[in-house]
Write a protein that holds these residues in place. Structure first.
Motif, PDB file in Angstrom:
ATOM      1  N   LEU A 144      13.655 -12.768  25.577  1.00  7.15           N
ATOM      2  CA  LEU A 144      12.573 -12.492  24.032  1.00  7.15           C
ATOM      3  C   LEU A 144      11.997 -11.164  24.222  1.00  7.15           C
ATOM      4  N   ASP A 145      11.855 -10.590  25.446  1.00  2.55           N
ATOM      5  CA  ASP A 145      11.458  -9.259  25.234  1.00  2.55           C
ATOM      6  C   ASP A 145      13.182  -8.154  24.675  1.00  2.55           C
ATOM      7  N   ALA A 146      13.822  -8.630  24.375  1.00  5.16           N
ATOM      8  CA  ALA A 146      15.261  -7.456  23.379  1.00  5.16           C
ATOM      9  C   ALA A 146      14.836  -7.943  22.139  1.00  5.16           C
ATOM     10  N   LEU A 147      14.333  -9.369  22.179  1.00  7.90           N
ATOM     11  CA  LEU A 147      14.383  -9.683  20.517  1.00  7.90           C
ATOM     12  C   LEU A 147      12.852  -8.783  19.997  1.00  7.90           C
ATOM     13  N   PHE A 148      12.118  -8.288  20.323  1.00  3.61           N
ATOM     14  CA  PHE A 148      10.818  -8.126  20.084  1.00  3.61           C
ATOM     15  C   PHE A 148      10.489  -6.513  20.170  1.00  3.61           C
ATOM     16  N   ALA A 149      11.921  -5.964  21.254  1.00  3.94           N
ATOM     17  CA  ALA A 149      11.764  -4.509  21.246  1.00  3.94           C
ATOM     18  C   ALA A 149      12.444  -4.007  20.104  1.00  3.94           C
ATOM     19  N   LEU A 150      12.688  -4.749  18.423  1.00  8.72           N
ATOM     20  CA  LEU A 150      13.029  -4.384  17.757  1.00  8.72           C
ATOM     21  C   LEU A 150      11.881  -3.872  16.574  1.00  8.72           C
ATOM     22  N   PRO A 151      12.154  -3.320  15.622  1.00  9.63           N
ATOM     23  CA  PRO A 151      11.772  -2.807  14.907  1.00  9.63           C
ATOM     24  C   PRO A 151      10.510  -3.946  14.534  1.00  9.63           C
ATOM     25  N   LEU A 152       9.505  -3.252  13.744  1.00  4.22           N
ATOM     26  CA  LEU A 152       8.253  -4.895  13.071  1.00  4.22           C
ATOM     27  C   LEU A 152       9.733  -5.179  11.690  1.00  4.22           C
ATOM     28  N   PRO A 153      10.363  -4.271  11.226  1.00  2.00           N
ATOM     29  CA  PRO A 153      10.968  -4.599   9.261  1.00  2.00           C
ATOM     30  C   PRO A 153      12.177  -5.421  10.021  1.00  2.00           C
ATOM     31  N   GLY A 169      15.102 -22.232   9.136  1.00  2.00           N
ATOM     32  CA  GLY A 169      13.858 -22.867   9.473  1.00  2.00           C
ATOM     33  C   GLY A 169      12.299 -21.612   9.794  1.00  2.00           C
ATOM     34  N   ILE A 170      12.922 -20.970   9.596  1.00  2.00           N
ATOM     35  CA  ILE A 170      11.568 -19.822   9.735  1.00  2.00           C
ATOM     36  C   ILE A 170      11.218 -19.110   8.531  1.00  2.00           C
ATOM     37  N   GLY A 171      10.399 -19.459   8.080  1.00  2.00           N
ATOM     38  CA  GLY A 171       9.979 -19.315   7.034  1.00  2.00           C
ATOM     39  C   GLY A 171       8.949 -17.698   7.171  1.00  2.00           C
ATOM     40  N   GLN A 172       8.628 -17.576   6.244  1.00  2.00           N
ATOM     41  CA  GLN A 172       7.549 -15.662   6.133  1.00  2.00           C
ATOM     42  C   GLN A 172       5.916 -16.643   6.631  1.00  2.00           C
ATOM     43  N   GLU A 173       5.565 -16.975   6.848  1.00  2.00           N
ATOM     44  CA  GLU A 173       4.368 -16.933   7.802  1.00  2.00           C
ATOM     45  C   GLU A 173       4.530 -17.424   9.222  1.00  2.00           C
ATOM     46  N   THR A 174       5.784 -17.920   9.747  1.00  2.00           N
ATOM     47  CA  THR A 174       5.797 -18.989  10.829  1.00  2.00           C
ATOM     48  C   THR A 174       6.778 -17.065  11.209  1.00  2.00           C
ATOM     49  N   ALA A 175       7.454 -16.815  10.624  1.00  2.00           N
ATOM     50  CA  ALA A 175       7.924 -15.334  10.728  1.00  2.00           C
ATOM     51  C   ALA A 175       6.829 -14.420  11.507  1.00  2.00           C
ATOM     52  N   ASP A 176       5.505 -13.893  11.356  1.00  2.00           N
ATOM     53  CA  ASP A 176       4.755 -13.118  10.431  1.00  2.00           C
ATOM     54  C   ASP A 176       3.564 -13.805  12.168  1.00  2.00           C
ATOM     55  N   SER A 177       3.213 -14.964  11.883  1.00  2.00           N
ATOM     56  CA  SER A 177       2.322 -15.537  13.001  1.00  2.00           C
ATOM     57  C   SER A 177       3.431 -15.183  15.003  1.00  2.00           C
ATOM     58  N   ILE A 178       4.964 -15.162  15.024  1.00  2.00           N
ATOM     59  CA  ILE A 178       5.624 -15.367  16.133  1.00  2.00           C
ATOM     60  C   ILE A 178       5.724 -13.466  16.023  1.00  2.00           C
TER      61      ILE A 178
END
Ligand code: SF4
Length: 229
Positions: free
Chosen positions: A107-116, A127-136
């Motif tokens: 997960l830390d590798a995924l979250f190391a990506l720049p926000l965009p 199955g991941i829409g905009q609201e779910t993506a932004d919550s994550i």
């Protein structure tokens, strides 16, 4: 920063915070549990999501490796309390497959990506829409992406503060262009909006109990755009 929207958004935040105090939303748990919760909470009450998460914890599979290994049907049975359990089990699997295929299950590798790029990769996952993506992004990755949900639309439409078009992107831009990209502010603001919509600005609003009534278009009797519900 757009004025006077910024000033109005700050004023609304201040009133909500004074009325309800800090909401202490995520991260109350590990980032991975926050991701699981964000996927399970689609069209579900949080109390039922907690039951599903408790099932996963009791089965000792609340980790990326264990959730990847478990059979789809068995996973669906465990997340049953959150509703739409077959679809949600598939969504959890799709997230895990992306995580292992592209980031070695980290997960830390995924979250190391720049926000965009992080947002793009989440949205490309089944199955991941905009609201779910932004919550994550906001609550698990700790990056400033303002979360828009039906409560946000309802409360701000009634207040008379709406973007030019009723799209997710326009709503998000209204907040993110007017506010500084502050994770704590975005986290607390979204939580306060949801608290307000659930307790006072309900479908049938309790305007006489509302901390925003002096600045609300609906309460002051001005014509609305017709978007509020
Ligand atoms: S005054 Fe009424 S409509 Fe306006 S925000 Fe408060 S509860 Fe909602």
């Amino acid at each position: 920063m757009r004025e006077p929207t910024a000033e109005k958004l700050r004023q609304i935040y201040g009133r909500l915070y004074a009325a309800y105090g800090p909401q202490r939303w995520w991260p109350a748990d590990s980032s991975f549990v926050v991701v699981v919760g964000a996927i399970l909470t689609q069209s579900a009450a949080w109390v039922n999501v907690e039951k599903a998460i408790a099932n996963l914890r009791a089965a000792d599979i609340l980790s990326p490796e264990a959730l990847l290994r478990i059979d789809l049907d068995a996973l669906a049975r465990l997340v049953y309390p959150a509703g739409y359990y077959n679809a949600k089990a598939r969504k959890l699997k799709a997230f895990l497959e992306m995580l292992f295929d592209r980031h070695g299950g980290r997960l830390d590798a995924l979250f190391a990506l720049p926000l965009p790029q992080l947002r793009q990769q989440l949205l490309a996952t089944q199955g991941i829409g905009q609201e779910t993506a932004d919550s994550i992004i906001l609550y698990a990755a700790g990056k400033p992406s303002f979360v828009i949900d039906a409560y946000t639309r309802r409360v701000f439409s009634r207040l008379g503060l709406e973007p030019p078009t009723d799209s997710y992107a326009s709503w998000q831009a209204m907040f993110s262009e007017a506010l500084p990209p502050d994770v704590r502010l975005f986290n607390e603001y979204h939580a306060l909006i949801d608290r307000h919509a659930k307790t006072v600005c309900r479908k049938a609003p309790l305007c006489d109990q509302c901390c925003l009534r002096e600045i609300c278009r609906l309460a002051m009797g001005s014509p609305s755009s017709g978007r509020s519900s």
